[in-house]
Design a protein around this motif. Structure first.
Motif, PDB file in Angstrom:
ATOM      1  N   LEU A  52       0.894  -1.074  -0.147  1.00 56.34           N
ATOM      2  CA  LEU A  52      -0.169  -0.107   0.037  1.00 56.34           C
ATOM      3  C   LEU A  52       0.879   1.292   0.102  1.00 56.34           C
ATOM      4  CD1 LEU A  52      -2.818  -0.795   2.698  1.00 56.34           C
ATOM      5  CD2 LEU A  52      -2.460  -1.524   0.250  1.00 56.34           C
ATOM      6  N   LEU A  53       0.420   2.301  -0.303  1.00 57.74           N
ATOM      7  CA  LEU A  53       1.080   3.491  -0.535  1.00 57.74           C
ATOM      8  C   LEU A  53       1.821   3.827   0.909  1.00 57.74           C
ATOM      9  CD1 LEU A  53      -0.787   6.187   0.971  1.00 57.74           C
ATOM     10  CD2 LEU A  53      -2.027   5.581  -1.394  1.00 57.74           C
ATOM     11  N   SER A  54       1.311   3.540   2.010  1.00 55.07           N
ATOM     12  CA  SER A  54       2.063   3.661   3.275  1.00 55.07           C
ATOM     13  C   SER A  54       3.342   3.018   3.664  1.00 55.07           C
ATOM     14  CB  SER A  54       0.999   3.812   4.469  1.00 55.07           C
ATOM     15  OG  SER A  54       0.100   2.462   4.462  1.00 55.07           O
ATOM     16  N   MET A  74      -1.354  -1.490  -4.239  1.00 56.83           N
ATOM     17  CA  MET A  74      -2.812  -1.124  -4.561  1.00 56.83           C
ATOM     18  C   MET A  74      -2.802   0.154  -4.330  1.00 56.83           C
ATOM     19  SD  MET A  74      -6.107  -2.648  -2.499  1.00 56.83           S
ATOM     20  CE  MET A  74      -7.167  -1.540  -2.106  1.00 56.83           C
ATOM     21  N   ALA A  75      -2.767   0.929  -5.384  1.00 57.64           N
ATOM     22  CA  ALA A  75      -2.658   2.406  -5.553  1.00 57.64           C
ATOM     23  C   ALA A  75      -2.373   2.927  -6.902  1.00 57.64           C
ATOM     24  CB  ALA A  75      -1.982   3.056  -4.615  1.00 57.64           C
ATOM     25  N   VAL A  76      -2.806   4.054  -7.197  1.00 56.46           N
ATOM     26  CA  VAL A  76      -2.303   4.389  -8.563  1.00 56.46           C
ATOM     27  C   VAL A  76      -0.971   5.182  -8.476  1.00 56.46           C
ATOM     28  CG1 VAL A  76      -3.721   6.827  -8.374  1.00 56.46           C
ATOM     29  CG2 VAL A  76      -3.148   5.906 -10.643  1.00 56.46           C
ATOM     30  N   GLY A  77      -0.686   5.671  -7.299  1.00 60.21           N
ATOM     31  CA  GLY A  77       0.462   6.425  -7.057  1.00 60.21           C
ATOM     32  C   GLY A  77       1.400   5.541  -6.276  1.00 60.21           C
ATOM     33  N   TYR A  78       2.838   5.725  -6.747  1.00 59.00           N
ATOM     34  CA  TYR A  78       3.632   4.703  -6.146  1.00 59.00           C
ATOM     35  C   TYR A  78       4.948   5.439  -5.849  1.00 59.00           C
ATOM     36  CZ  TYR A  78       4.550   5.156 -11.447  1.00 59.00           C
ATOM     37  OH  TYR A  78       4.832   5.771 -12.493  1.00 59.00           O
ATOM     38  N   VAL A  99      -9.317   2.513 -12.704  1.00 55.83           N
ATOM     39  CA  VAL A  99     -10.505   2.260 -11.847  1.00 55.83           C
ATOM     40  C   VAL A  99     -10.813   3.263 -10.929  1.00 55.83           C
ATOM     41  CG1 VAL A  99     -10.453  -0.360 -12.060  1.00 55.83           C
ATOM     42  CG2 VAL A  99      -9.072   0.751 -10.272  1.00 55.83           C
ATOM     43  N   LEU A 100      -9.798   3.955 -10.339  1.00 53.99           N
ATOM     44  CA  LEU A 100     -10.231   4.928  -9.427  1.00 53.99           C
ATOM     45  C   LEU A 100     -10.214   6.368  -9.942  1.00 53.99           C
ATOM     46  CD1 LEU A 100      -7.165   6.070  -9.269  1.00 53.99           C
ATOM     47  CD2 LEU A 100      -6.653   4.506  -7.440  1.00 53.99           C
ATOM     48  N   THR A 101     -10.086   6.529 -11.225  1.00 51.41           N
ATOM     49  CA  THR A 101     -10.347   7.909 -11.762  1.00 51.41           C
ATOM     50  C   THR A 101     -11.651   8.646 -11.252  1.00 51.41           C
ATOM     51  OG1 THR A 101      -8.768   7.239 -13.491  1.00 51.41           O
ATOM     52  CG2 THR A 101     -10.279   9.284 -14.003  1.00 51.41           C
ATOM     53  N   SER A 237      -4.196  14.764  -4.400  1.00 55.97           N
ATOM     54  CA  SER A 237      -2.912  13.969  -5.069  1.00 55.97           C
ATOM     55  C   SER A 237      -1.864  13.283  -3.962  1.00 55.97           C
ATOM     56  CB  SER A 237      -2.138  15.106  -6.178  1.00 55.97           C
ATOM     57  OG  SER A 237      -1.752  15.913  -5.189  1.00 55.97           O
ATOM     58  N   ARG A 238      -0.966  13.972  -3.734  1.00 61.70           N
ATOM     59  CA  ARG A 238      -0.077  13.687  -2.569  1.00 61.70           C
ATOM     60  C   ARG A 238       0.126  15.185  -1.623  1.00 61.70           C
ATOM     61  NH1 ARG A 238      -1.775   9.380  -3.364  1.00 61.70           N
ATOM     62  NH2 ARG A 238      -0.443   7.607  -3.894  1.00 61.70           N
ATOM     63  N   GLY A 239       0.370  14.916  -0.282  1.00 60.70           N
ATOM     64  CA  GLY A 239       0.596  16.257   0.491  1.00 60.70           C
ATOM     65  C   GLY A 239       1.778  17.015   0.217  1.00 60.70           C
ATOM     66  N   PRO A 285      -9.083  11.982   5.738  1.00 61.63           N
ATOM     67  CA  PRO A 285      -8.030  10.861   5.861  1.00 61.63           C
ATOM     68  C   PRO A 285      -7.582  10.190   4.752  1.00 61.63           C
ATOM     69  CG  PRO A 285      -9.883   9.893   6.855  1.00 61.63           C
ATOM     70  CD  PRO A 285     -10.043  11.432   6.278  1.00 61.63           C
ATOM     71  N   HIS A 286      -7.168  10.731   3.730  1.00 61.05           N
ATOM     72  CA  HIS A 286      -6.584  10.230   2.390  1.00 61.05           C
ATOM     73  C   HIS A 286      -7.633   9.071   1.852  1.00 61.05           C
ATOM     74  CE1 HIS A 286      -2.736   9.153  -0.090  1.00 61.05           C
ATOM     75  NE2 HIS A 286      -3.925   9.068  -0.647  1.00 61.05           N
ATOM     76  N   ILE A 287      -8.998   9.608   1.556  1.00 60.41           N
ATOM     77  CA  ILE A 287     -10.030   8.651   1.391  1.00 60.41           C
ATOM     78  C   ILE A 287     -10.537   8.949  -0.329  1.00 60.41           C
ATOM     79  CG2 ILE A 287     -10.795   7.912   3.612  1.00 60.41           C
ATOM     80  CD1 ILE A 287     -12.957  10.123   3.154  1.00 60.41           C
ATOM     81  N   ARG A 297     -12.269  -3.352  -6.843  1.00 66.93           N
ATOM     82  CA  ARG A 297     -11.791  -3.295  -8.186  1.00 66.93           C
ATOM     83  C   ARG A 297      -9.949  -3.022  -8.200  1.00 66.93           C
ATOM     84  NH1 ARG A 297     -10.471  -5.700 -12.040  1.00 66.93           N
ATOM     85  NH2 ARG A 297     -10.133  -4.819 -14.038  1.00 66.93           N
ATOM     86  N   MET A 298      -9.756  -2.294  -7.264  1.00 72.40           N
ATOM     87  CA  MET A 298      -8.187  -1.887  -7.315  1.00 72.40           C
ATOM     88  C   MET A 298      -7.550  -3.198  -6.593  1.00 72.40           C
ATOM     89  SD  MET A 298      -8.269   1.748  -5.328  1.00 72.40           S
ATOM     90  CE  MET A 298      -6.506   1.976  -4.754  1.00 72.40           C
ATOM     91  N   ALA A 299      -8.225  -4.068  -5.835  1.00 71.72           N
ATOM     92  CA  ALA A 299      -7.564  -5.154  -5.166  1.00 71.72           C
ATOM     93  C   ALA A 299      -7.604  -6.274  -6.142  1.00 71.72           C
ATOM     94  CB  ALA A 299      -8.676  -5.656  -3.909  1.00 71.72           C
TER      95      ALA A 299
HETATM   96  C1  GLV Z   1      -4.182   6.912  -3.610  1.00 78.14           C
HETATM   97  O1  GLV Z   1      -3.732   8.047  -3.244  1.00 78.14           O
HETATM   98  C2  GLV Z   1      -3.727   6.190  -4.698  1.00 78.14           C
HETATM   99  O2  GLV Z   1      -2.426   6.680  -5.216  1.00 78.14           O
HETATM  100  O3  GLV Z   1      -4.389   5.336  -5.415  1.00 78.14           O
END
Ligand code: GLV
Length: 334
Positions: A52-54, A74-78, A99-101, A237-239, A285-287, A297-299
């Motif tokens: 995950l992104l964390s 499991m995220a679009v950002g990496y 899928v999360l767009t 997006s990102r903090g 909280p980043h939702i 769908r992401m999973a």
């Molecule tokens: C969420 O921030 C993601 O990158 O999917």
């Protein structure tokens, strides 16, 4: 023998089930992230990591993981993954784009509307028993969205989806990206401008760039000096794309009307973060991608990426295509 996979958090059932069926998988059982030393320990013996992104995935982890072949995020950002280092070592990195767009664009809009019309403040006002006069001409005034100017920073998939929604609000749409996007121009009539013009002219500024070395603190104290006093910033997006300290100062000094933020420089934010003290800020909280459908769908996409790789195909959502030259996918089906 089934490939070994370490999954750093329970992910939605639809993906989890496929992973458990196809792989010899172990899952970190807690709600919060595993400490790095646990990931290092678990990575020693696995062929794949689901992250995950964390989770910070870097050379230290790769050094400990001689068999690691793929990191399926499991995220679009990496930005939490050292992709350069992974590529060098022949480790595939995949994400879950697309899928999360729409879900993320919906949430950017939820934040935009909530900050413009003071929805969170209004709710608190009612609950706190401050609603003593049935209707007052000056009660909780906000700003019009309809007909205002929206500035989109980052005109990729999500930025474009946010722009499409703005059409229904008859907004003037400006956008900035490092490259022009002719589609957003023809589809919604968005006008390409430089970043400074966008900041100067927009009533709502919505950020949709990935976090990279180039975009780190892209909105800093100097840039914040350009925005209208009546403008709002929305960040899904990102903090770290925004210098949070500078943002706080601008908000406190009234150089910006408000901000609605789903992402922060440090997540979770600490309870002494000065943003918490400001009433012209909405915090989430980043939702942005957190709908049942999208997270499922992401999973599922995570599982699809893993299966493709171990079946000897290039995974559909590979973020480091150069890795194929370093190490082709395994040539036999497990
Ligand atoms: C969420 O921030 C993601 O990158 O999917």
């Amino acid at each position: 023998m089934k490939p070994k996979v370490y999954v750093t958090r329970e992910i939605p059932e639809r993906g989890m089930k496929i992973i458990l069926e196809h792989f010899d998988a172990e899952v970190w059982p807690e709600y919060g992230p595993p400490p790095k030393k646990v990931i290092i320990e678990k990575a020693r013996d696995v062929d794949a990591l689901v992250t995950l992104l964390s989770d910070k995935i870097d050379a230290e982890i790769f050094d400990a993981a001689p068999k690691l072949k793929i990191v399926a995020q499991m995220a679009v950002g990496y930005d939490n993954i050292d992709v350069k280092e992974a590529t060098k070592r022949g480790i595939y990195v995949t994400n879950t784009p697309g899928v999360l767009t729409e879900t993320t664009a919906d949430f950017a809009w939820a934040l935009l509307m909530a900050i413009a019309r003071r929805v969170v403040e209004a709710d608190k006002y009612v609950r706190d028993g401050k609603w003593k006069v049935s209707w007052h001409p000056m009660m909780l005034l906000g700003r019009d969205i309809y007909g205002a100017t929206l500035g989109i920073i980052g005109a990729g998939r999500i930025g474009s989806a946010v722009a499409r929604r703005a059409k229904g609000f008859n907004m003037k749409i400006l956008y900035y990206d490092k490259v022009r996007n002719p589609q957003i121009e023809s589809e919604v009539g968005a006008k390409y401008v430089d970043l400074d013009t966008l900041l100067r002219e927009s009533d709502f500024i919505s950020i949709h760039v990935p976090l990279t070395e180039e975009t780190y603190h892209m909105i800093d104290a100097e840039k914040l000096r350009l925005v209208k006093k009546t403008a709002y910033i929305i960040n899904t997006s990102r903090g770290s794309v925004i210098d949070e300290k500078a943002l706080c100062e601008a908000l406190r000094e009234g150089r910006l009307a408000g901000a609605a933020l789903d992402v922060f420089e440090q997540e979770p934010i600490s309870m002494d973060n000065p943003l918490l003290k400001l009433s012209n800020v909405i915090l989430a909280p980043h939702i942005a991608s957190a709908s049942y459908e999208t997270r499922s769908r992401m999973a599922e996409m995570v599982a699809e990426n893993l299966i493709a790789f171990f079946e000897g195909r290039v995974p559909p959502n590979l973020v480091n295509p150069d890795v194929v030259k370093v190490r082709p996918p395994p040539d036999k089906k497990y």
